[in-house]
Design an enzyme around this catalytic site. Sequence first.
Site, PDB file in Angstrom:
ATOM      1  CD  GLU A 149      -2.641   1.341   0.040  1.00  0.00           C
ATOM      2  OE1 GLU A 149      -3.374   0.446  -0.397  1.00  0.00           O
ATOM      3  OE2 GLU A 149      -2.493   2.431  -0.560  1.00  0.00           O
ATOM      4  CG  PHE A 150       2.677   2.677  -2.867  1.00  0.00           C
ATOM      5  CD1 PHE A 150       4.045   2.889  -2.708  1.00  0.00           C
ATOM      6  CD2 PHE A 150       2.262   1.502  -3.454  1.00  0.00           C
ATOM      7  CE1 PHE A 150       4.970   1.945  -3.130  1.00  0.00           C
ATOM      8  CE2 PHE A 150       3.181   0.546  -3.888  1.00  0.00           C
ATOM      9  CZ  PHE A 150       4.534   0.778  -3.724  1.00  0.00           C
ATOM     10  CE  LYS A 205       4.997   1.219   1.691  1.00  0.00           C
ATOM     11  NZ  LYS A 205       4.128   2.348   1.523  1.00  0.00           N
ATOM     12  CG  ASN A 209       7.731   4.156   2.288  1.00  0.00           C
ATOM     13  OD1 ASN A 209       7.121   4.845   1.479  1.00  0.00           O
ATOM     14  ND2 ASN A 209       7.127   3.519   3.268  1.00  0.00           N
ATOM     15  CB  CYS A 261       5.618   4.375   6.665  1.00  0.00           C
ATOM     16  SG  CYS A 261       3.978   3.650   6.803  1.00  0.00           S
ATOM     17  CE  LYS A 264       6.098  -0.172   9.610  1.00  0.00           C
ATOM     18  NZ  LYS A 264       6.214  -0.814   8.336  1.00  0.00           N
TER      19      LYS A 264
HETATM   20  N1  LIG Z   1      -0.024   4.003   8.007  1.00  0.00           N
HETATM   21  C1  LIG Z   1       0.396   4.224   6.773  1.00  0.00           C
HETATM   22  O1  LIG Z   1       0.439   5.359   6.283  1.00  0.00           O
HETATM   23  C2  LIG Z   1       0.831   3.086   5.892  1.00  0.00           C
HETATM   24  C3  LIG Z   1       0.945   3.295   4.512  1.00  0.00           C
HETATM   25  C4  LIG Z   1       1.327   2.232   3.717  1.00  0.00           C
HETATM   26  C5  LIG Z   1       1.636   1.007   4.287  1.00  0.00           C
HETATM   27  N2  LIG Z   1       1.539   0.841   5.634  1.00  0.00           N
HETATM   28  C6  LIG Z   1       1.826  -0.484   6.193  1.00  0.00           C
HETATM   29  O2  LIG Z   1       0.589  -1.140   6.435  1.00  0.00           O
HETATM   30  C7  LIG Z   1       0.677  -1.959   7.615  1.00  0.00           C
HETATM   31  C8  LIG Z   1      -0.376  -1.550   8.610  1.00  0.00           C
HETATM   32  O3  LIG Z   1      -0.107  -0.235   9.020  1.00  0.00           O
HETATM   33  P1  LIG Z   1      -1.157   0.652   9.841  1.00  0.00           P
HETATM   34  O4  LIG Z   1      -0.574   2.016   9.919  1.00  0.00           O
HETATM   35  O5  LIG Z   1      -2.511   0.461   9.274  1.00  0.00           O
HETATM   36  O6  LIG Z   1      -1.065  -0.070  11.258  1.00  0.00           O
HETATM   37  P2  LIG Z   1      -2.007   0.163  12.528  1.00  0.00           P
HETATM   38  O7  LIG Z   1      -1.174  -0.113  13.695  1.00  0.00           O
HETATM   39  O8  LIG Z   1      -2.707   1.490  12.393  1.00  0.00           O
HETATM   40  O9  LIG Z   1      -3.133  -0.965  12.375  1.00  0.00           O
HETATM   41  C9  LIG Z   1      -2.909  -2.322  12.545  1.00  0.00           C
HETATM   42  C10 LIG Z   1      -4.178  -2.954  13.099  1.00  0.00           C
HETATM   43  O10 LIG Z   1      -4.003  -4.374  13.149  1.00  0.00           O
HETATM   44  C11 LIG Z   1      -4.597  -4.865  14.347  1.00  0.00           C
HETATM   45  N3  LIG Z   1      -4.034  -6.184  14.647  1.00  0.00           N
HETATM   46  C12 LIG Z   1      -2.829  -6.492  15.185  1.00  0.00           C
HETATM   47  N4  LIG Z   1      -2.690  -7.830  15.261  1.00  0.00           N
HETATM   48  C13 LIG Z   1      -3.821  -8.374  14.754  1.00  0.00           C
HETATM   49  C14 LIG Z   1      -4.286  -9.697  14.556  1.00  0.00           C
HETATM   50  N5  LIG Z   1      -3.533 -10.740  14.900  1.00  0.00           N
HETATM   51  N6  LIG Z   1      -5.506  -9.879  14.016  1.00  0.00           N
HETATM   52  C15 LIG Z   1      -6.292  -8.823  13.683  1.00  0.00           C
HETATM   53  N7  LIG Z   1      -5.905  -7.547  13.842  1.00  0.00           N
HETATM   54  C16 LIG Z   1      -4.696  -7.327  14.361  1.00  0.00           C
HETATM   55  C17 LIG Z   1      -4.302  -3.792  15.373  1.00  0.00           C
HETATM   56  O11 LIG Z   1      -5.191  -3.868  16.472  1.00  0.00           O
HETATM   57  C18 LIG Z   1      -4.490  -2.521  14.542  1.00  0.00           C
HETATM   58  O12 LIG Z   1      -5.828  -2.047  14.590  1.00  0.00           O
HETATM   59  C19 LIG Z   1       2.119  -1.820   8.101  1.00  0.00           C
HETATM   60  O13 LIG Z   1       2.902  -2.833   7.553  1.00  0.00           O
HETATM   61  C20 LIG Z   1       2.534  -0.472   7.512  1.00  0.00           C
HETATM   62  O14 LIG Z   1       3.924  -0.390   7.333  1.00  0.00           O
HETATM   63  C21 LIG Z   1       1.120   1.844   6.463  1.00  0.00           C
END
Ligand SMILES: NC(=O)c1ccc[n+]([C@@H]2O[C@H](COP(=O)([O-])OP(=O)(O)OC[C@H]3O[C@@H](n4cnc5c(N)ncnc54)[C@H](O)[C@@H]3O)[C@@H](O)[C@H]2O)c1
Length: 436
Positions: A149-150, A205, A209, A261, A264
């Site tokens: 995801e971007f 990805k 980043n 992001c 990490k």
């Molecule tokens: N936040 C961003 O801008 C962004 C953009 C692109 C990619 N990403 C990537 O996407 C991924 C998610 O990021 P995020 O920011 O949404 O994280 P986040 O921490 O906001 O959300 C993760 C969710 O997963 C839940 N969770 C954890 N373990 C679980 C399980 N076993 N079963 C069900 N739910 C579970 C948590 O309770 C939480 O609500 C990461 O790898 C991140 O690097 C994030």
Amino acid sequence: MRIAVVGTGYVGLVTGTCFAESGNTVTCIDIDAEKVKKLSKGEITIYEPGLEKIFLRNLREERLKFTSELDSGIKDSLLIILALPTPPGEDGSADLSAILKVADNLGKIINEYRVIIDKSTVPVGTAEKVRATIAANFKSEFDVVSNPEFLREGFAVEDFMKPDRVIVGTSSQRARKIISELYAPFMRQDNRIIFMDERSAELTKYAANSFLATKISFMNEIAILCEKFGADVDLIRRGLGSDERIGKRFLFPGIGFGGSCFPKDVKALVKSAKEVNYEFKILQAVMEVNEKQKLSLVPRMKKYFKNDLKGKRIAVWGLAFKPNTDDIREASSIFIIRELINEGSEIAAFDPEAMSNTKKELGNKIEFAGQYDVIKDCDALVIATEWNEFRTPDFDKMSSLMKKKVIFDGRNVYEPQKMSELGFYYESIGRKTVSS
Ligand SMILES: NC(=O)c1ccc[n+]([C@@H]2O[C@H](COP(=O)([O-])OP(=O)(O)OC[C@H]3O[C@@H](n4cnc5c(N)ncnc54)[C@H](O)[C@@H]3O)[C@@H](O)[C@H]2O)c1
């Protein structure tokens, strides 16, 4: 299509809501029962412009549901999207425990063909690990697709609905056809899906980043040189950015990058490179520069206050790691505040959206109040996030409220010349420091 999204954080909630908005029936699953309860009642759990309206509409029209049970949540879903956290482990590598745990459970639950789509940011080889984990329990056909995801926080809905590109890593023709259908509503003008193998998708990805983070650290070093040479980083940024090969974006210097992001992902790529005996020198430097830059306002403040920050009342405008989000993960503001507290300063902070998250992080170590309340009787104001509402404030009101008209601006929000005319002492990044 019926879709399950596992993990309902920033990425999962936006993904689930946007796919529901394009007509799919989506169940979002999260282990956080409190979050599920709130979302089911129509209470949105993150601040993201434009999200609440479509979240409420799709909830009302029953295309969007929430549960904490994986088993019932994925029932009948052809597509299972993983939007799970991949935080840095102690050694900097991405912690895949949430993903592999869910994969293990999925292997025990699914009983017919499914496409498992990984949207989390994961190291090269994760799709193979997820496949092997599921295959340990499920012996029929299924596909694991890498679909990083971007989206950017603050623009997440827009980015999701109108992506620059969608990267899909799969070697399965069957999965490729299904994913093409899934994204078709977002590709009506032109098809921006780029298909590739899983490993290349995973690395794309990290490369994206890391490249953006490199641009920021590069500009921050140019800003340091500007101050040493008496040059102006704003002019240099314009001169640089007008070269189409370089581009205008991501050339703003400041107090470093944060968020969940960039820090990490850069760390994780350096660690992944080490595992294949490669030292990624550029990215090591990018991290080093960033760590220093995040705290760079503190020595400046110490110098101004002759090494005595004890008892100084410091106001902070901006807590989120960037504007238009309530996310404070790795935010420079938090690093600065902790350091100032160590120096004995008293902090009063304001942010339009991120105060409640900051309260959870810092408790009652600092005061929270309105934008103008926090500057009352302050010895200095620190600007840590460039929210729009900070751009044209009521300078007269500021002048009358602040004990000292001193601003340390980590985001270059104001023009130094104007601040001088208004009688402020004003330090920013890579530009002339001015006083009246
Ligand atoms: N936040 C961003 O801008 C962004 C953009 C692109 C990619 N990403 C990537 O996407 C991924 C998610 O990021 P995020 O920011 O949404 O994280 P986040 O921490 O906001 O959300 C993760 C969710 O997963 C839940 N969770 C954890 N373990 C679980 C399980 N076993 N079963 C069900 N739910 C579970 C948590 O309770 C939480 O609500 C990461 O790898 C991140 O690097 C994030």
